[in-house]
Design a protein around this motif. Structure first.
Motif, PDB file in Angstrom:
ATOM      1  N   VAL A 176       0.846  -1.197   0.000  1.00 21.27           N
ATOM      2  CA  VAL A 176       0.000   0.000   0.000  1.00 21.27           C
ATOM      3  C   VAL A 176       0.883   1.249   0.000  1.00 21.27           C
ATOM      4  CG1 VAL A 176      -1.687   1.326   1.315  1.00 21.27           C
ATOM      5  CG2 VAL A 176      -1.899  -1.159   1.168  1.00 21.27           C
ATOM      6  N   THR A 244      -7.255   4.457   2.106  1.00 20.62           N
ATOM      7  CA  THR A 244      -7.077   3.020   1.916  1.00 20.62           C
ATOM      8  C   THR A 244      -7.762   2.248   3.031  1.00 20.62           C
ATOM      9  OG1 THR A 244      -5.415   1.305   1.418  1.00 20.62           O
ATOM     10  CG2 THR A 244      -4.953   2.755   3.250  1.00 20.62           C
ATOM     11  N   GLN A 275      -7.437   2.472  -2.202  1.00 20.17           N
ATOM     12  CA  GLN A 275      -6.852   1.136  -2.245  1.00 20.17           C
ATOM     13  C   GLN A 275      -7.453   0.235  -1.168  1.00 20.17           C
ATOM     14  OE1 GLN A 275      -2.292   1.649  -2.556  1.00 20.17           O
ATOM     15  NE2 GLN A 275      -3.018   3.642  -1.833  1.00 20.17           N
ATOM     16  N   LYS A 345      -6.819  -1.585  -6.410  1.00 24.91           N
ATOM     17  CA  LYS A 345      -6.804  -0.118  -6.511  1.00 24.91           C
ATOM     18  C   LYS A 345      -7.959   0.336  -7.386  1.00 24.91           C
ATOM     19  CE  LYS A 345      -3.936   3.855  -7.830  1.00 24.91           C
ATOM     20  NZ  LYS A 345      -4.235   4.607  -6.602  1.00 24.91           N
TER      21      LYS A 345
END
Length: 352
Positions: A176, A244, A275, A345
């Motif tokens: 990440v 994320t 993400q 993603k």
């Protein structure tokens, strides 16, 4: 009778200062939330600074929707902090908000469709309500909390479900990519082992877990992590709030039907181009699961079979399919027969 030198206010003064009414103050007194002193001669109420402070807290909690019984519990229970109860209240309000959103979405779809489709849409809404409210912790994670970090290091068993644990967490942290001050939500944060890996990078981490005990330990170990009470199917986050979403060893506690709703919830809270990175117990597909289970039976490894059947290891192919159908670019890593990582993603329709 007031003692000389003490600072007290009468009920009308308190009401004016706190922008409420004497009637409301008397109501909270009747419910046992406050107990101002009374003059023995005339029954006038006299409020100390402590009384006024307590009343201001009561009014604040009422304003965000806490019931009187809940407030009384917070104020009287030494084991329940105001902050802890606020986490519970936030979680409850999010669930109500999501239910309203689901109903509005269903109405919008009903407006656009024919009457014959109404029933199917209503049934879909009913299913969503059931899924969001129906999850329960049958494993008792609160009881695991104190010994959780030792539990995940088990070695020498016939079946070590946490084999590859450290490698998986490091792989997530290395996969990440986030700018400093970005926001990362760790779902099923447990004691904070994954979320903590992002702190050194200057990332703001929100740790979400349904276990209050896990959150307490996470908060003690990593006070920089903002802990929130909640679960996969009703994340205590606003739409498009985080950059994320990560999760480790938690998704397998959901049924297959719940896992896809969990992915939908992750998508809801992600910013554009966000993400998702998940490391969890899963098989590649149904064929792979059958092969692994057959091999364990041949070995006579009943410990492994019982452990797998006690939980809901994912079919990785179904998760990947859902993500790809919802505009994610997906990469996968397989650590061993039961542990994989999915990195997804979000991309726009042009694929950038």
């Amino acid at each position: 009778m007031k003692k000389k030198g003490e600072s007290f206010m009468q009920i009308k003064e308190v009401a004016k200062q706190l922008n409420t009414t004497p009637r409301a103050i008397r109501f909270y007194e009747e419910k046992g939330l406050i107990a101002p002193k009374k003059d023995a001669e005339n029954e006038y109420r006299y409020f100390s600074d402590t009384d006024v402070s307590r009343l201001s807290t009561i009014l604040a909690l009422r304003e965000i929707g806490l019931p009187v019984k809940g407030i009384k519990k917070v104020l009287e229970d030494p084991d329940m902090t105001i902050k802890g109860y606020l986490h519970v209240q936030r979680s409850a309000l999010v669930e109500q908000w999501l239910e309203i959103k689901d109903m509005i979405d269903t109405i919008d779809r009903m407006v656009e469709c024919t009457d014959r489709d109404f029933y199917d849409l209503a049934q879909h809404l009913k299913k969503l309500k059931h899924l969001r409210k129906g999850w329960e912790d049958k494993w008792g994670f609160d009881s695991w909390a104190e010994d959780f970090d030792n539990h995940i290091k088990q070695e020498g068993h016939g079946f070590n479900v946490h084999q590859g644990y450290d490698e998986a967490l490091e792989r997530i942290a290395g996969t990440v990519h986030l700018d400093e001050h970005a926001v990362c939500a760790d779902i099923g944060v447990g004691t904070g082992n994954l979320g903590a890996k992002f702190l050194a990078k200057g990332i703001n981490v929100i740790g979400i877990d349904q276990s209050k005990k896990m959150l307490e330990i996470c908060n003690k170990k990593h006070p920089e992590i903002e802990v929130r009470h909640g679960h996969f199917l009703a994340l205590p986050l606003l739409d498009s709030q985080v950059d994320t979403v990560v999760s480790s060893y938690a998704l397998h506690h959901l049924l297959d039907s719940e896992k896809l709703l969990a992915l939908s919830e992750m998508t809801r809270v992600l910013k554009p181009n966000g993400q998702i990175c998940i490391a969890d117990l899963m098989f590649l597909d149904e064929t792979h699961q059958a092969e692994v289970m057959d091999a364990l039976r041949m070995e006579g490894n009943t410990e492994a079979i019982e452990a797998i059947e006690d939980e809901y290891y994912a079919d990785r192919s179904l998760l990947v399919k859902w993500l790809e159908e919802n505009q994610y670019k997906v990469e996968t890593v397989m650590f061993n027969d039961i542990l994989s990582m999915i990195y997804a993603k979000k991309v726009d329709k042009a694929g950038s």
